[in-house]
Scaffold this active site. Sequence first.
Site, short mmCIF file in Angstrom:
data_model
loop_
_atom_site.label_atom_id
_atom_site.label_comp_id
_atom_site.label_asym_id
_atom_site.label_seq_id
_atom_site.Cartn_x
_atom_site.Cartn_y
_atom_site.Cartn_z
N ARG A 236 85.69 21.00 -28.05
CA ARG A 236 84.56 20.89 -26.78
C ARG A 236 85.75 20.39 -25.45
O ARG A 236 85.72 21.27 -24.22
CB ARG A 236 83.61 20.16 -26.47
N LYS B 125 65.37 28.69 -40.50
CA LYS B 125 63.77 28.80 -39.96
C LYS B 125 63.54 29.89 -39.56
O LYS B 125 64.16 30.52 -38.64
CB LYS B 125 63.36 28.11 -39.43
N GLY C 150 75.70 25.69 -33.99
CA GLY C 150 76.44 25.05 -35.13
C GLY C 150 77.08 25.63 -36.41
O GLY C 150 78.05 25.24 -36.29
N GLY D 32 71.38 26.78 -28.70
CA GLY D 32 70.62 26.60 -28.29
C GLY D 32 70.28 27.25 -27.34
O GLY D 32 69.60 28.31 -26.74
P1 AMP Z 1 69.30 26.50 -39.00
O1 AMP Z 1 69.41 25.32 -38.10
O2 AMP Z 1 67.92 26.91 -38.31
O3 AMP Z 1 70.98 27.24 -38.03
O4 AMP Z 1 69.13 26.63 -40.24
C1 AMP Z 1 70.67 26.23 -41.03
C2 AMP Z 1 70.64 25.21 -42.44
O5 AMP Z 1 69.44 25.93 -43.15
C3 AMP Z 1 71.84 24.63 -43.04
O6 AMP Z 1 72.02 23.64 -42.98
C4 AMP Z 1 71.92 25.84 -44.22
O7 AMP Z 1 72.16 24.33 -45.40
C5 AMP Z 1 69.85 25.96 -44.21
N1 AMP Z 1 69.76 27.19 -44.82
C6 AMP Z 1 70.27 28.50 -45.51
N2 AMP Z 1 69.47 29.24 -46.44
C7 AMP Z 1 69.13 28.09 -47.01
C8 AMP Z 1 68.03 28.56 -47.87
N3 AMP Z 1 68.10 29.89 -48.63
N4 AMP Z 1 67.53 27.35 -48.16
C9 AMP Z 1 67.95 25.82 -48.05
N5 AMP Z 1 67.95 25.39 -46.80
C10 AMP Z 1 69.25 26.86 -46.33
#
Ligand code: AMP
Length: 402
Positions: free
Chosen positions: A44, A206, A358, A381
């Site tokens: 950064r 999510k 990230g 974000g």
């Molecule tokens: P996000 O912060 O919403 O972008 O989510 C990223 C996180 O989602 C990462 O730490 C991944 O390990 C997790 N992730 C991705 N796919 C899966 C899955 N199938 N089951 C559980 N966690 C997951």
Amino acid sequence: MSTLRKLTIDDLDVKGKRVLVRVDFNVPLKEDEQGNLVVADDTRIREALPTIRALMQAGAKVILMSHLGRPKGQPDPKYSLAPVARRLEELLGVRVRFVSNIVGEAVRQAINSMPEGGVILLENTRFHPGETKNDPELARQLAELADVYVNDAFGSAHRAHASTEGVAHYVKQAAMGYLMKREVEYLSRLLENPEHPFVAILGGAKVSDKIGVIKNLLPRVDRLLIGGAMSYTFLKALGHNVGASRVEEDRLEEARQLYEEAQGKILLPVDHVVAPEFSNEAPAQVVEGDIPDGLMGLDIGPKTIERYREEILQARTVVWNGPMGVFEMPNFAKGTFAIAEALAEATDRGALTVVGGGDSVAAITQAGYADRVSHVSTGGGAMLEFLEGKELPGLVALTDKK
Ligand code: AMP
């Protein structure tokens, strides 16, 4: 987008002027052998160098400010920017004066004795309780330090804080730095007249975090490829068995509606790498279609990779945010790395490719393809809010071009 009509630093005459620059120096720190805090990853800081160097060369007095971490509105040595000043000094090859305040007499004196082309870094803006409250008094005091304000902290542009938004209202001119300008240019190209086929890839934990983005992108894209844990919420909503996979039960109805509205544009995984436990040591296998009880989906399977790859390679515009699986565990990283590779190949074929968030940025960097895509966004974000079509307060507050 109106943001492109904002002043940029190229529109400013900064010679001899005090230029207050909001940068994103929110970098990870670590202890060295002597127990001193040092910068663990200077990406950064490097991203901000073009703006800092241009201002120095133009004879500005460059006053830098940033937040780091989440101190609670008061000084906390763990989050001091002093280690950042030392690293910046090495990168610039000139002295960077560090002032352990944000506003007040010490800061004013330091600025008064600055030479043209000199650089000062102020202490963590979040050491002041007024920063995250966007306190007008703090904003005014910051503005008094400067003749001109430049915002180059895209990663913080979705927050209306005193140093990112409030201050812009109290200066005569508030402009985008080069990093901000590049981010806005690339992200705007995704929303305004993208070349087709336009493929978006969304993953991560999510659905709830990405609903706004899905809604805003669906009318614009030809395909929306979904991976990661969020795909299990969609699959369950469509009546599939997803075993022990992570699902957002309270979003099933919303997911079903989105899928229907998309009229075939949304692609979901057709096979999965599954395991009985959330662990790299758990025995992994590939299953097609439904996931048996007791197993959880932790990555997209080979057929899905192939299908998604084909879509990406045909695209003229691609945007990717969110991993396809638990890429932090090597056994479940293949899908995410394959998407990174497909983006690099699509770029070679002339597509405009943008990666952000990230985890996706970490994945594409680990996979060695970060410099083979058109743009790696520094905002997580902020990028999502931009793609949702929201106005970013840090951008809106800047001065319009005449
Ligand atoms: P996000 O912060 O919403 O972008 O989510 C990223 C996180 O989602 C990462 O730490 C991944 O390990 C997790 N992730 C991705 N796919 C899966 C899955 N199938 N089951 C559980 N966690 C997951």
